[in-house]
Design a protein around this motif. Structure first.
Motif, PDB file in Angstrom:
ATOM      1  N   UNK A 173       0.835  -1.197   0.000  1.00  0.00           N
ATOM      2  CA  UNK A 173       0.000   0.000   0.000  1.00  0.00           C
ATOM      3  C   UNK A 173       0.873   1.252   0.000  1.00  0.00           C
ATOM      4  N   UNK A 200       5.676   6.053  -1.588  1.00  0.00           N
ATOM      5  CA  UNK A 200       7.135   6.187  -1.611  1.00  0.00           C
ATOM      6  C   UNK A 200       7.579   6.813  -2.923  1.00  0.00           C
ATOM      7  N   UNK A 239       7.176  10.476  -3.127  1.00  0.00           N
ATOM      8  CA  UNK A 239       7.887  11.302  -2.165  1.00  0.00           C
ATOM      9  C   UNK A 239       7.056  11.791  -0.995  1.00  0.00           C
ATOM     10  N   UNK A 240       6.053  11.038  -0.586  1.00  0.00           N
ATOM     11  CA  UNK A 240       5.272  11.428   0.590  1.00  0.00           C
ATOM     12  C   UNK A 240       6.150  11.242   1.833  1.00  0.00           C
ATOM     13  N   UNK A 241       6.192  12.238   2.713  1.00  0.00           N
ATOM     14  CA  UNK A 241       7.046  12.120   3.902  1.00  0.00           C
ATOM     15  C   UNK A 241       6.643  10.932   4.773  1.00  0.00           C
ATOM     16  N   UNK A 242       7.617  10.386   5.474  1.00  0.00           N
ATOM     17  CA  UNK A 242       7.405   9.141   6.205  1.00  0.00           C
ATOM     18  C   UNK A 242       6.234   9.191   7.184  1.00  0.00           C
ATOM     19  N   UNK A 282       3.026   9.076   5.448  1.00  0.00           N
ATOM     20  CA  UNK A 282       2.852   7.783   4.799  1.00  0.00           C
ATOM     21  C   UNK A 282       2.250   6.775   5.772  1.00  0.00           C
ATOM     22  N   UNK A 290      -1.298   4.933   5.064  1.00  0.00           N
ATOM     23  CA  UNK A 290      -1.361   3.485   4.847  1.00  0.00           C
ATOM     24  C   UNK A 290      -2.381   2.883   5.793  1.00  0.00           C
ATOM     25  N   UNK A 313       2.333   2.495 -10.848  1.00  0.00           N
ATOM     26  CA  UNK A 313       2.203   3.050  -9.514  1.00  0.00           C
ATOM     27  C   UNK A 313       3.279   4.090  -9.247  1.00  0.00           C
ATOM     28  N   UNK A 343      13.881  11.486  -5.485  1.00  0.00           N
ATOM     29  CA  UNK A 343      12.635  11.963  -4.873  1.00  0.00           C
ATOM     30  C   UNK A 343      11.801  10.892  -4.210  1.00  0.00           C
ATOM     31  N   UNK A 387      10.677   8.503  -1.159  1.00  0.00           N
ATOM     32  CA  UNK A 387      10.795   8.449   0.294  1.00  0.00           C
ATOM     33  C   UNK A 387      10.655   6.999   0.722  1.00  0.00           C
ATOM     34  N   UNK A 388      10.847   6.759   2.029  1.00  0.00           N
ATOM     35  CA  UNK A 388      10.855   5.366   2.473  1.00  0.00           C
ATOM     36  C   UNK A 388       9.813   5.099   3.535  1.00  0.00           C
TER      37      UNK A 388
END
Ligand SMILES: Nc1ncnc2c1ncn2[C@@H]1O[C@H](COP(=O)(O)OP(=O)(O)OP(=O)(O)O)[C@@H](O)[C@H]1O
Ligand SMILES: Nc1ncnc2c1ncn2[C@@H]1O[C@H](COP(=O)(O)OP(=O)(O)OP(=O)(O)O)[C@@H](O)[C@H]1O
Ligand SMILES: [Mg+2]
Ligand SMILES: [Mg+2]
Lengths: 282, 290, 265
Positions: free
Chosen positions: A106, A111, A114-117, A120, A124, C226, C233, C235-236
């Protein structure tokens, strides 16, 4: 607000073009979709619906004609920007899973965009709660039941918070309640965020809830209009391999057994009402 | 052919960290020649039960009797080919079922495996493709270059080509257009009657279950909680709701109508045609009594 | 049948090892591989084995699962063991039954090599079992970061590695699926004489290749749709988070190396 979010202009696409005998899957198709609309795309098997979905997100490019999305011409350059605002659920959810666990999957589109952690994690969780799969965070997506897979696939698209959501028979394996819940969730999202929805479906009750229905036949657009207008065309639909919603079918059946109903009823309540007047009148 | 599940339990990936229990203490009798519908919400274990019916999965507890064969937990079962010829299964996702290079080869795979001649297998393939409403040119295509609904039809053809005695169907109409849905469900029903097949149908369409089945089983959280005749099962709305299901539309409409008009229709309407007749009857009676 | 294999799979959990930073775990594995070659005696191999079992214990993955899931690897292990036993002709003669002669040195070598093999397989498996493939990619990418300056496509390399890793279970699933589809329509694999079994495997091969390519293509398509387009760019979801235990783990490893050198003969 009345801007166009997606439009096809004389789009033609043929798989395996080198083979002369293959007919175009989508033939000279034109339509446009307003920002915020809910469109149901219906048509017989092989009429080109999934192909249209793939043209919409740039997985396929038309051989002639053009596709415009989010106000941009679909091209190798604009593709990524367009996709970042578009969520898509595939006809077969197995084809869509990337992550090794439900939550990783999901999160995947987030990721990439570039959505900030911190955000995210919230999204989710929220998306999985919306589809009632929050208990399956660490399961492998490929090892779920059919309906559970579809739910996770939907969560993957919702988490992205897209402007445009394309659902390719995304609820075909859900139980009736599950299907209603998903439709309800999407309705709420539309109210809250003005989401545009393009829903490919064989379920005519679901199509009846849309703002507008597009009917495909053998790669061409056959009919287009508000649900009641489309369903009123009756026989034309059944000749295309489609059907009417339940209450309209019942109305026709009742006429056949000699009950002279006046209206064409889109909902059960309308039908019950007329039957009641009919009953109390005589 | 009789199939009997006795206290069947099943865990996926047993004895690994991925172990997941899917069935608990499922007992279910599928009488020879019956048309059984298995219903239940998402993840309740329906597909898992189905795969026990031709020993694709073997119970981790309990036993399954398929005709004369007994498949028991913990006992190695050899030579299941005969069982699998007799019990044909259409999987939930057609992609799970197709594998050959062309549609023709794929449909012929089953019959050829059971010693049917090339000509006969090919004849069956051609006939079925037509019966299932596919254009003949698909025969030479790869099954993966088809639309979702076309794949579904090919998958069904591949199973029917084996001419099984028991037909096991896992949501066979998902992905089919309305006409295909009706035609193919009617085809199954015709085969059921004409050839005396035993049919097992998993479906989310309560309407189909009500219309075709003579025996309904409800799955809930990996258990088979109720079995009975459609009339009993579908008229018990409270019980259905307990298992997160709902009655077929015909019965819901009948209910609404009865509440509104304060009358009672003659019988529970399992099909749309029956409902129309029942309503007509009630209306004309109402007229007579005046 | 395929589902028992745990090679290349990820078992979510929250043990000490699960919580470690993927960079630490990857470095750990590489250093460990080097250290293994210090061992050359019963004591040192014993220490290695003990250490490995400790790591397995800390990962909270049951030894039983590990052994069960790595069965094919053990066949290889037994094979090398036998090879050493029968073909090394040094030291005292221990067993002499006709043409079978087992020498002391052969037994020693056989055991040592097996232990070496075992600890390597266990430690690398623990890495993949406790780290999600995405975290492994991220870890490798960061560790190889310095090479970006010499224009090495680090991100793509890392991605390729993790996709191959991710692909092993998928491929096994796929094999299981085709097997099931074919069994449902009358092919009979896994019973009967060997000749029949081999014959039954042949029709499996082509579809397997076809579907392996199709799966790879599907995966690429899914990633593309996706929004995946390389490392820029991105993120994790699984954060890299170097903590005290990560540093400690490497210190422990240096300690282990020291001990091994000390006891080495
Ligand atoms: N990958 C492919 N290669 C070649 N032909 C294809 C491919 N995918 C689809 N087609 C063909 O293109 C036509 C349109 O297919 P498409 O998948 O768009 O139909 P659909 O409207 O989504 O049907 P369904 O309701 O069955 O999903 C069909 O005739 C199909 O056989
Ligand atoms: N391959 C698998 N590995 C592990 N667990 C599985 C696997 N397939 C199914 N399960 C789990 O077993 C349970 C029962 O699954 P099953 O597929 O039988 O459900 P179902 O009733 O067919 O649902 P649906 O209507 O969604 O298809 C579910 O909780 C599911 O997550
Ligand atoms: Mg489609
Ligand atoms: Mg299922």
């Amino acid at each position: 607000m009345n801007s166009i979010i997606m439009s096809f202009e004389n789009v033609t696409f043929t798989y395996m073009q080198e083979d002369e005998s293959v007919k175009p899957a989508v033939n000279d198709l034109s339509f446009s979709i307003q920002d915020g609309e809910w469109i149901a795309l219906v048509g017989h098997n092989g009429s080109g619906k999934s192909t249209i979905a793939k043209l919409m997100n740039g997985l396929l490019f038309p051989q002639t004609g053009k596709v415009e999305a989010m106000g941009k011409l679909m091209s190798e350059e604009s593709l990524w920007d367009i996709r970042s605002q578009m969520g898509m659920v595939f006809q077969n959810p197995d084809n869509q899973f990337v992550g090794a666990t439900v939550q990783d999957d999901v999160a995947f589109a987030l990721e990439n965009n570039g959505v900030p952690h911190e955000e995210m994690v919230v999204r989710v969780k929220e998306a999985l709660q919306q589809v009632k799969m929050a208990d399956y965070l660490d399961h492998e997506p490929h090892h779920l039941s059919g309906g559970q897979k579809q739910r996770v696939a939907i969560a993957g698209a919702l988490a992205l918070r897209p402007r445009l959501l394309i659902l390719d028979e995304a609820t075909s394996m859900l139980d009736p309640q599950g299907r209603m819940e998903v439709i309800e969730t999407i309705r709420e999202l539309r109210k809250a965020t003005g989401l545009t929805v393009i829903s490919i479906t064989h379920d005519l009750e679901e199509a009846a809830l849309a703002d507008r229905i597009l009917v495909m036949n053998a790669g061409e657009k056959q009919l287009e209009g508000k649900p009641d207008a489309v369903f009123r065309s009756g026989n034309e639909l059944t000749n295309l391999g489609l059907d009417l919603p339940f209450s309209m079918r019942m109305t026709h059946l009742l006429r056949e057994v000699g009950i002279e109903l006046q209206g064409e009823h889109m909902t059960e309540d309308e039908l019950v009402d007329e039957l009641w007047t009919f009953y109390s009148k005589k | 052919m009789d199939i009997l599940l006795q206290e069947v339990g099943y865990s996926y990936a047993k004895d690994t960290p991925f172990e997941k229990r899917a069935l608990t203490d499922v007992s279910l009798h599928i009488p020879s020649g019956s048309y059984t519908a298995i219903i239940g919400h998402t993840g309740s274990g329906k597909s898992t039960v189905l795969q026990h019916l031709n020993a694709l999965l073997k119970p981790t507890e309990g036993s399954v009797m398929i005709g004369g064969r007994k498949i028991e937990a913990g006992v190695k079962a050899k030579n299941l080919r005969d069982v699998r010829r007799q019990v044909g299964i259409v999987f939930q996702f057609p992609e799970q079922q197709l594998f050959d290079e062309t549609v023709l080869k794929d449909i012929m795979f089953g019959p050829l495996n059971y010693g049917v001649s090339e000509e006969e297998a090919s004849r069956r393939a051609h006939e079925l493709v037509e019966q299932l409403g596919l254009p003949p040119e698909v025969l030479t295509k790869s099954p993966f270059d088809l639309s979702g609904g076309q794949m579904r039809r090919v998958a069904i053809a591949g199973v029917l080509a084996m001419e099984p005695d028991v037909l096991v169907l896992d949501e066979p109409t998902a992905g089919l257009d309305p006409r295909g849905r009706r035609e193919i469900m009617d085809l199954f029903h015709r085969l059921h009657i004409e050839k005396g097949l035993t049919t097992v149908l998993v479906t989310h369409s309560m309407e189909d279950a009500a219309r075709y089945a003579d025996n309904v089983a409800i799955m809930h959280n990996g258990r088979c909680v109720v079995t009975g005749e459609p009339v009993e099962i579908f008229s018990n709305e409270e019980q259905l709701r307990d298992y997160r299901l709902e009655p077929p539309r015909t019965i819901r409409l009948q209910q609404k109508l009865e509440d509104k008009m304060g009358i009672k229709l003659d019988s529970i309407s399992l099909t749309e045609e029956a409902l129309a007749k029942n309503i007509a009857l009630a209306l004309s009676e109402g007229r007579d009594s005046e | 049948m395929m589902e028992k294999m745990i090679f290349g799979r990820f078992i979510p959990g929250n043990s000490l090892i699960h919580q470690m930073d993927p960079r630490a775990k990857i470095s750990f594995v590489f250093v460990f591989i080097a250290i293994v070659f210090i061992a050359n005696s019963a004591i040192t191999y014993g220490i290695l084995l003990g250490f490995t079992l400790l790591v397995v214990f800390l990962s909270k993955i049951r030894l039983y699962f590990l052994i069960n899931g790595l069965k094919p690897v053990f066949i290889l292990l037994i094979f090398t063991f036998l090879l050493h036993i029968f073909f090394t002709r040094e030291g005292d003669l221990l067993v002499d039954i006709g043409f079978i002669k087992i020498y002391e040195e052969g037994l020693r070598q056989g055991i040592f090599i097996s232990v070496r093999f075992l600890v390597l397989v266990f430690i690398t498996s623990i890495l993949t079992l406790t780290t999600s493939p995405i975290s492994i990619t991220d870890g490798i990418e960061v560790l190889l970061g310095p090479f970006k300056r010499v224009k090495l496509p680090v991100h793509e390399l890392a991605l390729m590695m993790s996709i191959s890793l991710r692909f092993i279970p998928t491929l096994m699933d796929e094999t299981g699926k085709i097997l099931k589809a074919q069994m449902a329509r009358g092919s009979d694999i896994g019973s009967g004489p060997v000749k029949d079994r081999i014959k039954a495997v042949v029709p499996l091969l082509i579809p397997l290749f076809v579907s392996a390519f199709k799966r790879a293509e599907d995966l690429a398509t899914a990633m593309e749709v996706r929004g995946y387009r390389g490392g820029e760019g991105r993120t994790r979801y699984r954060q890299l988070n170097w903590r005290l235990i990560d540093s400690l783990s490497l210190v422990v490893l240096v300690g282990l190396a020291g001990i091994l050198v000390y006891f080495r003969v």
